[in-house]
Design a protein around this motif. Sequence first.
Motif, PDB file in Angstrom:
ATOM      1  N   SER A 288      61.820  45.011  45.295  1.00 41.21           N
ATOM      2  CA  SER A 288      59.855  44.606  46.072  1.00 41.21           C
ATOM      3  C   SER A 288      59.212  44.591  47.267  1.00 41.21           C
ATOM      4  O   SER A 288      60.255  44.014  47.709  1.00 41.21           O
ATOM      5  CB  SER A 288      58.441  43.603  45.435  1.00 41.21           C
ATOM      6  OG  SER A 288      59.336  42.206  45.265  1.00 41.21           O
TER       7      SER A 288
ATOM      8  N   MET B  75      55.365  44.889  44.353  1.00 44.34           N
ATOM      9  CA  MET B  75      55.580  44.990  42.984  1.00 44.34           C
ATOM     10  C   MET B  75      56.369  45.882  43.149  1.00 44.34           C
ATOM     11  O   MET B  75      56.997  46.651  44.302  1.00 44.34           O
ATOM     12  CB  MET B  75      54.258  46.223  42.710  1.00 44.34           C
ATOM     13  CG  MET B  75      52.215  45.885  42.796  1.00 44.34           C
ATOM     14  SD  MET B  75      52.578  44.961  41.021  1.00 44.34           S
ATOM     15  CE  MET B  75      51.527  43.995  41.660  1.00 44.34           C
ATOM     16  N   LYS B  76      57.103  45.370  42.373  1.00 45.97           N
ATOM     17  CA  LYS B  76      58.828  46.398  41.477  1.00 45.97           C
ATOM     18  C   LYS B  76      58.858  47.306  41.549  1.00 45.97           C
ATOM     19  O   LYS B  76      57.629  47.568  41.254  1.00 45.97           O
ATOM     20  CB  LYS B  76      59.301  45.167  40.652  1.00 45.97           C
ATOM     21  CG  LYS B  76      59.284  44.072  40.920  1.00 45.97           C
ATOM     22  CD  LYS B  76      60.621  43.456  39.995  1.00 45.97           C
ATOM     23  CE  LYS B  76      60.697  41.875  40.066  1.00 45.97           C
ATOM     24  NZ  LYS B  76      61.502  41.409  39.119  1.00 45.97           N
TER      25      LYS B  76
ATOM     26  N   GLU C 229      47.577  47.716  47.665  1.00 41.03           N
ATOM     27  CA  GLU C 229      48.128  48.048  45.663  1.00 41.03           C
ATOM     28  C   GLU C 229      49.502  47.858  44.890  1.00 41.03           C
ATOM     29  O   GLU C 229      49.845  47.453  44.372  1.00 41.03           O
ATOM     30  CB  GLU C 229      47.549  49.369  44.907  1.00 41.03           C
ATOM     31  CG  GLU C 229      46.024  49.068  44.946  1.00 41.03           C
ATOM     32  CD  GLU C 229      45.577  49.759  44.361  1.00 41.03           C
ATOM     33  OE1 GLU C 229      45.733  51.296  44.582  1.00 41.03           O
ATOM     34  OE2 GLU C 229      44.141  50.164  43.870  1.00 41.03           O
TER      35      GLU C 229
ATOM     36  N   PHE D  29      55.802  52.431  40.884  1.00 40.64           N
ATOM     37  CA  PHE D  29      55.634  50.966  40.572  1.00 40.64           C
ATOM     38  C   PHE D  29      55.711  50.676  39.293  1.00 40.64           C
ATOM     39  O   PHE D  29      54.814  51.219  38.720  1.00 40.64           O
ATOM     40  CB  PHE D  29      54.759  50.710  41.797  1.00 40.64           C
ATOM     41  CG  PHE D  29      55.539  50.148  43.147  1.00 40.64           C
ATOM     42  CD1 PHE D  29      56.155  49.676  44.181  1.00 40.64           C
ATOM     43  CD2 PHE D  29      54.771  52.189  43.214  1.00 40.64           C
ATOM     44  CE1 PHE D  29      56.197  49.985  45.191  1.00 40.64           C
ATOM     45  CE2 PHE D  29      55.591  52.359  45.238  1.00 40.64           C
ATOM     46  CZ  PHE D  29      56.295  51.486  45.674  1.00 40.64           C
ATOM     47  N   GLU D  30      56.044  48.987  38.774  1.00 40.09           N
ATOM     48  CA  GLU D  30      55.716  48.606  37.574  1.00 40.09           C
ATOM     49  C   GLU D  30      54.117  48.452  37.442  1.00 40.09           C
ATOM     50  O   GLU D  30      54.341  48.085  36.568  1.00 40.09           O
ATOM     51  CB  GLU D  30      56.757  46.923  37.712  1.00 40.09           C
ATOM     52  CG  GLU D  30      55.602  45.991  38.449  1.00 40.09           C
ATOM     53  CD  GLU D  30      56.165  44.640  38.905  1.00 40.09           C
ATOM     54  OE1 GLU D  30      56.890  44.134  37.851  1.00 40.09           O
ATOM     55  OE2 GLU D  30      55.970  44.111  39.806  1.00 40.09           O
ATOM     56  N   ASN D  31      52.974  48.522  38.331  1.00 42.22           N
ATOM     57  CA  ASN D  31      51.655  48.000  38.261  1.00 42.22           C
ATOM     58  C   ASN D  31      50.896  49.584  38.107  1.00 42.22           C
ATOM     59  O   ASN D  31      50.041  50.391  37.444  1.00 42.22           O
ATOM     60  CB  ASN D  31      50.855  47.666  39.205  1.00 42.22           C
ATOM     61  CG  ASN D  31      51.237  48.676  40.531  1.00 42.22           C
ATOM     62  OD1 ASN D  31      51.802  49.580  40.605  1.00 42.22           O
ATOM     63  ND2 ASN D  31      50.160  48.307  41.310  1.00 42.22           N
TER      64      ASN D  31
END
Length: 184
Positions: free
Chosen positions: A23, A108-109, A104, A139-141
Motif C-alpha cells: 500500500s 489501499m493495497k 482514495e 487497487f483493492e477498493n
Amino acid sequence: MKKALKIKIDEYENPIKELIGKSITDVNYYEIDYGEPTWNETEYHSLDYGIELVTSDKLKFYFIWGTEYTQYDVKFCKGNILTEFSIENGAKKYNVNSNQKWTELIGMKISGIESSWSYWSLINEDKRNYSPQDVRIEFENGKEMWISALEIRDGRIIGMQDHLTVVFDKKTADKYKIGIKNVV
C-alpha cells in the motif's frame, strides 16, 4: 515475434509487480519548477519528470519517462528517483497525498499491474519497434490509475513525450486513448 514480445513485456512488468500487495503511504510528483505547481489539471495530472511512490514498508519506487525501449517510454525503478535528475537542475518536489485524486488510493493495497505497449516503424520499413506506453495500477477498493508517456496540450494527445500523464478513472483514460492494448 509475438512470443519474443510477450517475454519482453513480462520482463518489463515483473519488477513493477513487486508493488502488488503493498500500500502507498506517500506520493511525490517531480516537475520543472515554474514557480508554482502546474501538474494539477482537472481530469489528470501532468508531470515533466515523474512520480515517486513510497510504500508502507518504507520502500521507494518511481515512474519517469525513459528511453529503455524507444525515445520516450514509461520507465519504472525501485529506489531513489533523484538518481535520475536533481533538484539543483530545476526539479521541484510536490507531496500530493492530500490531493483528492490520491486520497482514495493512499493506504489501499495494490491488487494488479498491467502495461500497454505501442509500436512505431520507420517509413517503408516493416520492422516494428515496441515500447511501454502506459501502466495501469489497480487497487483493492476497485479504483484504478494509469501512468502514460504522453502529454495532453489543449485537449490534444501527443504520444511518446518526455512527460508523464497520470489518470485516475477509466472514462478519462478512454478519452485520451490511455491503456489501449495495441499489441499482444
